[in-house]
Design an enzyme around this catalytic site. Structure first.
Site, PDB file in Angstrom:
ATOM      1  N   CYS A 142      35.246  44.855  45.071  1.00  0.00           N
ATOM      2  CA  CYS A 142      33.867  44.322  44.480  1.00  0.00           C
ATOM      3  C   CYS A 142      32.861  45.245  45.285  1.00  0.00           C
ATOM      4  O   CYS A 142      32.550  46.326  45.025  1.00  0.00           O
ATOM      5  CB  CYS A 142      33.770  42.844  44.647  1.00  0.00           C
ATOM      6  SG  CYS A 142      32.149  42.102  43.558  1.00  0.00           S
ATOM      7  N   HIS A 235      38.230  40.698  41.012  1.00  0.00           N
ATOM      8  CA  HIS A 235      38.591  40.073  42.033  1.00  0.00           C
ATOM      9  C   HIS A 235      40.295  39.265  41.481  1.00  0.00           C
ATOM     10  O   HIS A 235      40.165  38.111  41.401  1.00  0.00           O
ATOM     11  CB  HIS A 235      37.886  38.823  42.298  1.00  0.00           C
ATOM     12  CG  HIS A 235      36.487  39.184  43.104  1.00  0.00           C
ATOM     13  ND1 HIS A 235      36.733  39.357  44.394  1.00  0.00           N
ATOM     14  CD2 HIS A 235      35.251  39.372  42.567  1.00  0.00           C
ATOM     15  CE1 HIS A 235      35.243  39.588  44.841  1.00  0.00           C
ATOM     16  NE2 HIS A 235      34.621  39.362  43.608  1.00  0.00           N
ATOM     17  N   GLU A 237      42.457  38.828  43.383  1.00  0.00           N
ATOM     18  CA  GLU A 237      42.996  37.879  44.418  1.00  0.00           C
ATOM     19  C   GLU A 237      42.380  36.402  44.336  1.00  0.00           C
ATOM     20  O   GLU A 237      42.838  35.594  44.929  1.00  0.00           O
ATOM     21  CB  GLU A 237      42.383  38.460  45.914  1.00  0.00           C
ATOM     22  CG  GLU A 237      40.973  38.310  46.215  1.00  0.00           C
ATOM     23  CD  GLU A 237      40.139  39.146  45.543  1.00  0.00           C
ATOM     24  OE1 GLU A 237      38.581  39.014  45.947  1.00  0.00           O
ATOM     25  OE2 GLU A 237      40.260  39.866  44.708  1.00  0.00           O
ATOM     26  N   ARG A 249      28.508  25.113  41.679  1.00  0.00           N
ATOM     27  CA  ARG A 249      27.859  25.304  42.470  1.00  0.00           C
ATOM     28  C   ARG A 249      26.408  25.911  42.306  1.00  0.00           C
ATOM     29  O   ARG A 249      25.417  25.243  42.840  1.00  0.00           O
ATOM     30  CB  ARG A 249      28.360  26.491  43.644  1.00  0.00           C
ATOM     31  CG  ARG A 249      27.490  26.573  44.973  1.00  0.00           C
ATOM     32  CD  ARG A 249      27.867  27.861  45.627  1.00  0.00           C
ATOM     33  NE  ARG A 249      27.657  29.195  44.756  1.00  0.00           N
ATOM     34  CZ  ARG A 249      28.289  30.297  44.957  1.00  0.00           C
ATOM     35  NH1 ARG A 249      28.882  30.602  45.920  1.00  0.00           N
ATOM     36  NH2 ARG A 249      27.933  31.225  44.172  1.00  0.00           N
TER      37      ARG A 249
END
Length: 305
Positions: A142, A235, A237, A249
């Protein structure tokens, strides 16, 4: 074989609950094996979460690995207890004389800043340069991918009109590369970013090879130095609930928050996420460790150049 992790690292207990075999240093020292040395420079705010995500993927290999965590001296994290940082992380300057078989540099929540205005830019440039002579192969993720491409090759980043947020189909451009062994022609990758890099800029640099991209999320994977460097803009992961946590959030805090694309079952945020990237995430990390770290690194790690 299991991963060798620092004693009492929080990820150990979480991964044991998932039936992932990990080994702390106390037990690992009884085995007469030269483990691969992997260092993780974790720039993400929620470091324990990122540790767990990456270790989960690194565990999917028969090779034993010794995992170390690096931190920046020029930056103090705000969202991770100082006790955790002191116990499990070491400053770059304390590790700079060591060599490693593999390295992972994570994203960071600073992508809207110009690189030179990031408080730790000078230190991270030193780390990027150091990795080229002290690490066999490095994965940049990223923001780190964008920053390292800028540092090494002058590749600029561009602001997006809207955040790239969700799960997007990626196309492999060279299926014969070992990093894609076992991949389908199309694979899914989570993205969560406000900036992008452009294909045209990559193609102007002969040392860079675009190896995966998306019609919607753009450049996703770039390779350099015959696999000694991989730049990944998304991402893989991420855990199943990461984008959901980020979405909830930000709802009510910002007025530009869209639901992550192609993520929830039936695109309904009241339903759970549909995980479509896990298999390829495991394949990519296993392929990286096997073909670009284990098969390329010297047995005498001090001879890495």
């Amino acid at each position: 074989m299991p991963l060798r992790l620092p004693d009492k690292l929080p990820a150990i207990e979480q991964l044991k609950k998932e039936n992932i075999f990990v080994m702390d240093n106390s037990r690992a020292t009884t085995q007469d094996i030269r483990p691969l040395r992997i260092v993780i420079l974790n720039l993400m705010p929620l470091k324990i979460t990122t540790e767990t995500d990456l270790i989960r993927l690194l565990s999917n290999t028969p090779l034993q690995m010794d995992i170390s965590f690096m931190k920046l001296k020029s930056h103090t994290p705000k969202n991770t207890p100082i006790e955790h940082m002191m116990m499990f992380y070491r400053d770059f300057e304390d590790m700079s004389d060591e060599k490693f078989d593999g390295m992972i540099v994570t994203g960071a929540p600073v992508e809207l800043y110009e690189y030179e205005k990031v408080g730790y830019w000078d230190e991270i440039k030193k780390i990027f340069t150091w990795a080229r002579t002290h690490v066999t192969s490095t994965l940049y993720i990223c923001w780190a991918a964008q920053a390292a491409l800028y540092c090494h090759y002058g590749i600029p980043k561009y602001p997006l009109k809207k955040k790239m947020f969700g799960i997007f189909s990626q196309y492999t451009l060279n299926t014969h590369l070992p990093i894609f062994r076992g991949f389908d022609d199309i694979f899914q990758m989570p993205h969560s970013r406000h900036t992008e890099i452009h294909r045209d800029d990559i193609e102007k640099v002969p040392e860079l090879t675009l190896i995966a991209e998306s019609s919607e999320s753009g450049v996703s994977m770039v390779m350099a130095r015959n696999g000694r460097e991989f730049y990944i803009t998304g991402h893989l992961e991420y855990a199943p609930n990461t984008l959901d946590i980020e979405y909830r959030r930000d709802c009510g805090i910002r007025n530009d928050v869209d639901m992550p694309k192609n993520y929830y079952i039936d695109n309904n945020p009241e339903k759970p996420p549909l995980v479509t990237w896990r298999a390829h995430a495991n394949l990519l990390y296993s392929n990286w460790i096997n073909y670009y770290v284990y098969q390329e690194t010297p047995y005498d790690i001090s001879t890495i150049r």
